[in-house]
Design a protein around this motif. Structure first.
Motif, PDB file in Angstrom:
ATOM      1  N   ASP A  22       0.832  -1.069   0.547  1.00 20.31           N
ATOM      2  CA  ASP A  22      -0.131   0.220   0.247  1.00 20.31           C
ATOM      3  C   ASP A  22       0.863   1.081   0.037  1.00 20.31           C
ATOM      4  O   ASP A  22       0.371   2.339   0.233  1.00 20.31           O
ATOM      5  CB  ASP A  22      -1.066   0.584   1.554  1.00 20.31           C
ATOM      6  CG  ASP A  22      -0.291   0.118   2.409  1.00 20.31           C
ATOM      7  OD1 ASP A  22       1.134   0.077   2.595  1.00 20.31           O
ATOM      8  OD2 ASP A  22      -0.700   0.295   3.343  1.00 20.31           O
ATOM      9  N   GLY A  23       2.799   1.514   0.096  1.00 19.90           N
ATOM     10  CA  GLY A  23       3.658   2.390  -0.233  1.00 19.90           C
ATOM     11  C   GLY A  23       3.608   2.844   1.096  1.00 19.90           C
ATOM     12  O   GLY A  23       4.613   3.648   1.232  1.00 19.90           O
ATOM     13  N   GLY A  24       2.887   2.087   2.401  1.00 20.11           N
ATOM     14  CA  GLY A  24       3.270   2.278   3.482  1.00 20.11           C
ATOM     15  C   GLY A  24       4.941   2.067   4.595  1.00 20.11           C
ATOM     16  O   GLY A  24       5.502   0.710   3.247  1.00 20.11           O
ATOM     17  N   THR A  25       5.863   2.769   4.678  1.00 17.78           N
ATOM     18  CA  THR A  25       7.248   2.234   4.414  1.00 17.78           C
ATOM     19  C   THR A  25       7.484   1.629   5.721  1.00 17.78           C
ATOM     20  O   THR A  25       7.257   1.299   7.434  1.00 17.78           O
ATOM     21  CB  THR A  25       7.525   3.295   5.188  1.00 17.78           C
ATOM     22  OG1 THR A  25       7.709   3.960   4.309  1.00 17.78           O
ATOM     23  CG2 THR A  25       9.820   3.144   5.093  1.00 17.78           C
ATOM     24  N   VAL A  26       8.497   0.409   5.168  1.00 19.74           N
ATOM     25  CA  VAL A  26       8.838  -0.760   5.889  1.00 19.74           C
ATOM     26  C   VAL A  26       9.851  -0.346   7.170  1.00 19.74           C
ATOM     27  O   VAL A  26      10.132  -0.525   8.336  1.00 19.74           O
ATOM     28  CB  VAL A  26       8.914  -2.214   5.296  1.00 19.74           C
ATOM     29  CG1 VAL A  26       9.640  -3.562   6.666  1.00 19.74           C
ATOM     30  CG2 VAL A  26       7.411  -2.612   4.789  1.00 19.74           C
ATOM     31  N   ASP A  27      10.769   0.507   6.067  1.00 25.90           N
ATOM     32  CA  ASP A  27      12.108   0.313   6.743  1.00 25.90           C
ATOM     33  C   ASP A  27      12.124   2.053   5.547  1.00 25.90           C
ATOM     34  O   ASP A  27      12.009   1.355   4.539  1.00 25.90           O
ATOM     35  CB  ASP A  27      12.893  -0.180   7.358  1.00 25.90           C
ATOM     36  CG  ASP A  27      13.651   0.008   8.536  1.00 25.90           C
ATOM     37  OD1 ASP A  27      13.918   1.013   9.217  1.00 25.90           O
ATOM     38  OD2 ASP A  27      14.781  -0.832   8.719  1.00 25.90           O
ATOM     39  N   ASP A  28      13.758   2.457   6.194  1.00 28.72           N
ATOM     40  CA  ASP A  28      14.746   3.367   5.133  1.00 28.72           C
ATOM     41  C   ASP A  28      15.764   2.150   5.765  1.00 28.72           C
ATOM     42  O   ASP A  28      16.044   2.331   6.860  1.00 28.72           O
ATOM     43  CB  ASP A  28      14.719   4.795   5.235  1.00 28.72           C
ATOM     44  CG  ASP A  28      14.454   5.669   6.515  1.00 28.72           C
ATOM     45  OD1 ASP A  28      14.529   3.934   8.181  1.00 28.72           O
ATOM     46  OD2 ASP A  28      15.836   6.694   6.966  1.00 28.72           O
TER      47      ASP A  28
END
Lengths: 370, 131
Positions: free
Chosen positions: A96-102
Motif C-alpha cells: 500500500d506504499g507505507g514504509t517498512v523501513d529506510d
C-alpha cells in the motif's frame, strides 16, 4: 536510575562509563543519550568532530546470483545504478506504499550486498526480507557480529587518516572502501556516509574490535577536538539536516513520498517493486499530505505528536520531530500536514500544551554545512 | 556549580524552596534535577499574580530532549518571576540555586513547608532512587 538487565547492549557498552555517558533505555537498547552535554556534542560535530556508537543498527547480507534483482524488487530506489563500493539510500515499502523501513544498500560485489537497517526494525525487516526472498540468493542477519561507529564533522577525515594508509580523500560521498586496516584493526568497511549533515565516515567492523577502535580514535582525535557523542546530539544534528527518522517521519502509514524522500523512489525503474503501484497512484493523484519544515515563531518548542492547526483553526496534521535547534537557536520541527498548507512562508499554529503557538513553513534543510 | 545552602527545603518533584521574609519563598529546581534534564532550552513559569497550588503543575521545563512538568512545592500567589530565564534558560544548568531561580511566591498556607524535605532527607531520597 536502575537499568533493567533485559536491555540489549552494543559491543561498546563497557566503555560508555569510562567516557562519562548517561545511558538510557532507547527502544530496548542501553545506549548513551549524551557524554558531556547534547549542545556541546552537537557543536563539536558541526565545528570539529564527533564519535558515535551506532552498533545497534542492523546489518543483513544478501548474497547470490539474483541478489541485485531481489533488492530491486524489495526496495524503492534503483540498485542497478550502483557501482561496486557504492552505497545508496532507499526504502522498503508495503504494497500500500507505507514504509517498512529506510535503509542503506552497500554493493560489496556483483553478487553481494550489505543492507543496513534500523535497530528497532531488525526482526520485522528480516522477516519481511525472508518472506519476499526469491531466486538464487541467501539472506544472513549479521547484526550481532557487526559493530558500527560513525565519525562525523569537518575534522573527521583528518582524524581517521592518522590510522590508515588508505587515501580517504579519494572516497567520494556515498562511496566506500572494504577491508581497510585502521592501525591494526583489520577488515573495516570505511564508508563516506553519515546522519549528521556533516562530512564524515561510517565504519563497519567486527564487534570484537569495536572497543579498540573507539578508544584509538578518541586517543588520536583529541587534538582535533574529537569527542564521544550520544544519541541526543545525533537526533538534533539529523533534524537540522532534515534527515528522516523511522518511527517519526517514516511509518507503516506514511509513504516515502509523503515523508519527502521521493528521491529514493524510482517508479520508472525497469522492474516492479513492492509498493510501486500504490506509490505511482499517489504521485498521479497528487500527495494529500506532505512533510515540511516549520519554525515556531511564538514561544515554545514543537515536539513529536503535537497537533498542527491552520491559520483559521482547522486541524491539518502533526509534528513528527521537533527540537530547539542548537545551531540556529530556533525552535524547529518537521510536520506532516495537508498539502494545501505546505508552501514556504505559510503561517501555521502548533498546539503546545493546550496553547496555540505561531509557526511558519520554512525551507529545509534547516542547516547546511559551510 | 553552586552549592545548596542548608536552609533550603526540597520537594520530591525536585524543586527547592528558600524562605525569604514573612511568607514569601523563592522556588527553583535542584542541582540533581538540572543534571537529570541536561541542557535546558526552555522554561515556562506562571506569571505574576497567578495562583499556584502545592503539588500541582505550575509550568514546564524543556531540555534538548524532553519536556518535564514543574510542580509547585507550595500554594500561594506568584509575586515575582525570573525574567532572565526567557532569554537564558541555560542559567538553570549553570546556577540552579542562585541566578537560575524560577519564581517567588507569597504563601497562602505556610504549614505546607512542614511536608518538604530538608537537605539531608532530600539527598537520601535521591540516593534511594538511584539504586
Amino acid at each position: 536510575m536502575g537499568m533493567a538487565t533485559a536491555l540489549k547492549q552494543t559491543p561498546l557498552f563497557e566503555v560508555y562509563g569510562k567516557f562519562g555517558a548517561k545511558v538510557i533505555d532507547f527502544g530496548g537498547w542501553a545506549l548513551p543519550v549524551q557524554f558531556s552535554s547534547i549542545l556541546d556534542e552537537h557543536e563539536s560535530v558541526r565545528t570539529k568532530a564527533g564519535l558515535f556508537d551506532v552498533s545497534h543498527m542492523g546489518e543483513v547480507l544478501v548474497v547470490g546470483k539474483d541478489a541485485e534483482r531481489y533488492i530491486n524488487y524489495l526496495c524503492t530506489n534503483d540498485v542497478t545504478k550502483l557501482d561496486i563500493n557504492q552505497a545508496q539510500y532507499t526504502a522498503m515499502c508495503y504494497p500500500d506504499g507505507g514504509t517498512v523501513d529506510d535503509l542503506l544498500v552497500y554493493k560489496l560485489d556483483n553478487e553481494k550486498y550489505l543492507l543496513v537497517i534500523n535497530a528497532a526494525n531488525i526482526e520485522k525487516d528480516f522477516e519481511w526480507m525472508q518472506q519476499h526472498a526469491k531466486g538464487e540468493m541467501a539472506l544472513q542477519n549479521i547484526s550481532n557480529e557487526v559493530a558500527q561507529i560513525a565519525i562525523q564533522g569537518p575534522n573527521a577525515e583528518g582524524v581517521l587518516q592518522k590510522l590508515t594508509e588508505t587515501d580517504l580523500s579519494k572516497i567520494g560521498s556515498f562511496r566506500f572502501v572494504q577491508h581497510v586496516n585502521l592501525d591494526g584493526i583489520t577488515d573495516v568497511l570505511v564508508s563516506r556516509t553519515g546522519y549528521t549533515g556533516e562530512d564524515g565516515f561510517e565504519l563497519y567492523l567486527s564487534a570484537s574490535q569495536a572497543e579498540a577502535l573507539w578508544v584509538k580514535l578518541l586517543e588520536v582525535g583529541s587534538d582535533d577536538g574529537l569527542k564521544p557523542c550520544g544519541l541526543g546530539a545525533r537526533d538534533t544534528l539529523r533534524l537540522e539536516a532534515r534527515l528522516a527518522l523511522y518511527g517519526q517521519e517514516l511509518l507503516p502509514d506514511i509513504s516515502p513520498l509523503e515523508a519527502g524522500i521521493g528521491f529514493a523512489v524510482k517508479t520508472n525503474k525497469v522492474n516492479d517493486f513492492i509498493g510501486k503501484y500504490a506509490l505511482l497512484a499517489q504521485k498521479e493523484a497528487g500527495l494529500k499530505r506532505k512533510l515540511v519544515g516549520i519554525e515556531a515563531t511564538g514561544r515554545g518548542i514543537p515536539r513529536h505528536g503535537y497537533k498542527v492547526v491552520s491559520e483559521d483553526g482547522e486541524a491539518i496534521g502533526v509534528v513528527t520531530s521537533g527540537t530547539q535547534s542548537p545551531s540556529l537557536k530556533k525552535s524547529i520541527g518537521l510536520a506532516l500536514i495537508a498539502a494545501e498548507h505546505t508552501e514556504v512562508g505559510t503561517p501555521l499554529k502548533v498546539e503546545i500544551r493546550n496553547k496555540l503557538i505561531e509557526a511558519v513553513v520554512v525551507k529545509t534543510p534547516f542547516y547546511k554545512k559551510g | 556549580m553552586t552549592k545548596a545552602t542548608a536552609t533550603l527545603l526540597y520537594s520530591k518533584e525536585h524543586e527547592w524552596v528558600l524562605q525569604l521574609d514573612g511568607n514569601r519563598v523563592r522556588i527553583g529546581i535542584s542541582d540533581f534535577a538540572q543534571k537529570q534534564l541536561g541542557d535546558i532550552v526552555f522554561v515556562e513559569t506562571p506569571e505574576v499574580d497567578d495562583e499556584v497550588t502545592a503539588n500541582e503543575s505550575m509550568g514546564t521545563i524543556e531540555s534538548v530532549k524532553a519536556v518535564s512538568d514543574l510542580y509547585s512545592p507550595v500554594s500561594g500567589t506568584v509575586v515575582l518571576v525570573n525574567e532572565e530565564l526567557g532569554d537564558a534558560p541555560e542559567t538553570i544548568n549553570e546556577h540552579p540555586f542562585e541566578a537560575g531561580w524560577l519564581i517567588e511566591v507569597e504563601m497562602s498556607n505556610p504549614e505546607e513547608l512542614d511536608s518538604l524535605l530538608n537537605e539531608e532527607a532530600y539527598q537520601a531520597f535521591i540516593n534511594e532512587g538511584e539504586e
